[in-house]
Design an enzyme around this catalytic site. Structure first.
Site, PDB file in Angstrom:
ATOM      1  N   SER A  88       0.823  -1.203   0.000  1.00  0.00           N
ATOM      2  CA  SER A  88       0.000   0.000   0.000  1.00  0.00           C
ATOM      3  C   SER A  88       0.869   1.270   0.000  1.00  0.00           C
ATOM      4  O   SER A  88       1.678   1.457  -0.913  1.00  0.00           O
ATOM      5  CB  SER A  88      -0.974  -0.048   1.187  1.00  0.00           C
ATOM      6  OG  SER A  88      -1.989   0.914   1.065  1.00  0.00           O
ATOM      7  N   LEU A  89       0.723   2.151   0.982  1.00  0.00           N
ATOM      8  CA  LEU A  89       1.584   3.329   1.064  1.00  0.00           C
ATOM      9  C   LEU A  89       3.057   2.941   0.982  1.00  0.00           C
ATOM     10  O   LEU A  89       3.873   3.658   0.380  1.00  0.00           O
ATOM     11  CB  LEU A  89       1.321   4.083   2.371  1.00  0.00           C
ATOM     12  CG  LEU A  89       2.336   5.182   2.750  1.00  0.00           C
ATOM     13  CD1 LEU A  89       2.356   6.299   1.712  1.00  0.00           C
ATOM     14  CD2 LEU A  89       2.025   5.724   4.148  1.00  0.00           C
ATOM     15  N   ASP A 208      -9.951  -4.969  -4.828  1.00  0.00           N
ATOM     16  CA  ASP A 208      -9.511  -3.870  -3.961  1.00  0.00           C
ATOM     17  C   ASP A 208     -10.412  -2.649  -4.144  1.00  0.00           C
ATOM     18  O   ASP A 208     -10.434  -2.035  -5.213  1.00  0.00           O
ATOM     19  CB  ASP A 208      -8.064  -3.524  -4.307  1.00  0.00           C
ATOM     20  CG  ASP A 208      -7.370  -2.692  -3.237  1.00  0.00           C
ATOM     21  OD1 ASP A 208      -8.067  -1.999  -2.485  1.00  0.00           O
ATOM     22  OD2 ASP A 208      -6.129  -2.745  -3.171  1.00  0.00           O
ATOM     23  N   HIS A 235      -8.113  -5.257  -0.446  1.00  0.00           N
ATOM     24  CA  HIS A 235      -6.856  -4.584  -0.153  1.00  0.00           C
ATOM     25  C   HIS A 235      -6.055  -5.291   0.940  1.00  0.00           C
ATOM     26  O   HIS A 235      -4.832  -5.421   0.823  1.00  0.00           O
ATOM     27  CB  HIS A 235      -7.144  -3.140   0.269  1.00  0.00           C
ATOM     28  CG  HIS A 235      -5.927  -2.279   0.367  1.00  0.00           C
ATOM     29  ND1 HIS A 235      -5.191  -1.900  -0.729  1.00  0.00           N
ATOM     30  CD2 HIS A 235      -5.304  -1.723   1.449  1.00  0.00           C
ATOM     31  CE1 HIS A 235      -4.184  -1.143  -0.355  1.00  0.00           C
ATOM     32  NE2 HIS A 235      -4.224  -1.019   0.967  1.00  0.00           N
TER      33      HIS A 235
END
Length: 262
Positions: A88-89, A208, A235
């Site tokens: 993710s990030l 997601d 996700h």
């Protein structure tokens, strides 16, 4: 030459195993144990695994300083070079680290990520920030469950389990989540993608709802020579599809070892 930000955030780091080094980069509102707890022992059988949690307060973050801090933590553990497994990030952090520290980063595995948040992702993250700013942890938990998991996963939960997950999420929001959400909203690594010059596997997640797989495909299309694969589920892949995710990550490193041995 290594780039180092003048004000790197203070990270909390754990180390497992021995061998070629792998650095972990977690997602916003996550953590090393939450995002990689099942993967770490698998990697640590033949790698030195270095996982650093982002700051547990809401001091503002920048992508450069976070990338530099992850690299500095690895070097402090005598990992002169390493691959990065990111979620993710963390995928944007990993990409920035590969560009700022090309002499250190030897490979990337990027899951559920983005080059910059699309409109839906940005709206979701803005709702996170508003709920956190208002101290409304219950709404935050609802936003996380709605966007973080696939529709099939959420709809299959028994009512009692759904209530328990919401309560647990609301009661265990990691420190620093608001600062990480703010960083997500303004992240843009599109210009970094063509500068990545290491073997890269990008993993998209078909269901997601927080970070549409089109974002992962954009990462793969922009990084020269990147591989792309897509897994089912939402996700939070480490909950919905842990075995398939672990297998994809381990296969990447097995193929890298085989290529190096030729």
């Amino acid at each position: 030459m290594t780039n180092i930000s003048p004000e790197s955030p203070v990270l909390t780091t754990q180390v497992s195993g021995s061998g070629p080094a792998i650095v972990l980069a977690h997602g916003g509102g996550g953590g090393i144990d939450a995002n990689f707890g099942g993967l770490i022992p698998l990697l640590a059988t033949d790698h030195l695994v270095i996982g650093s949690d982002y700051p547990a307060d809401d001091t503002p973050l920048t992508l450069d300083s976070l990338a530099d801090a992850l690299v500095a933590e690895a070097v402090a553990r005598e990992a002169e070079t390493f691959s990065i497994v990111a979620f993710s990030l963390g995928t944007a952090v990993a990409i920035r680290a590969a560009v700022r520290h090309p002499e250190r980063v030897r490979g990337l595995v990027l899951t559920g990520g983005f080059a910059r948040p699309d409109n839906r992702s940005r709206l979701n993250i803005q709702l996170w920030q508003r709920a956190l700013a208002a101290g409304d942890n219950e709404s935050f938990a609802r936003f996380v469950l709605l966007a973080g998991f696939s529709a099939d996963f959420v709809n299959a939960l028994p009512e009692e389990q759904l209530s328990a997950i919401l309560a647990q999420t609301a009661a265990n929001i990691p420190g620093g989540t608001a600062a990480q959400a703010a960083l997500i909203e303004h992240t843009d690594v599109r210009a970094d993608l063509p500068q990545v010059a290491v073997p890269t596997l990008v993993i998209g997640l078909a269901g997601d709802l927080l970070c549409d797989p089109a974002n992962a495909r954009e990462q793969a299309a922009g990084i020269p020579g990147a591989e792309y694969t897509e897994l089912p589920g939402g996700h939070v892949v480490m909950v919905e599809q842990p075995d398939a995710w672990h297998a994809a990550v381990l296969d990447f490193f097995a193929r890298q070892r085989a290529a190096a041995a030729r």
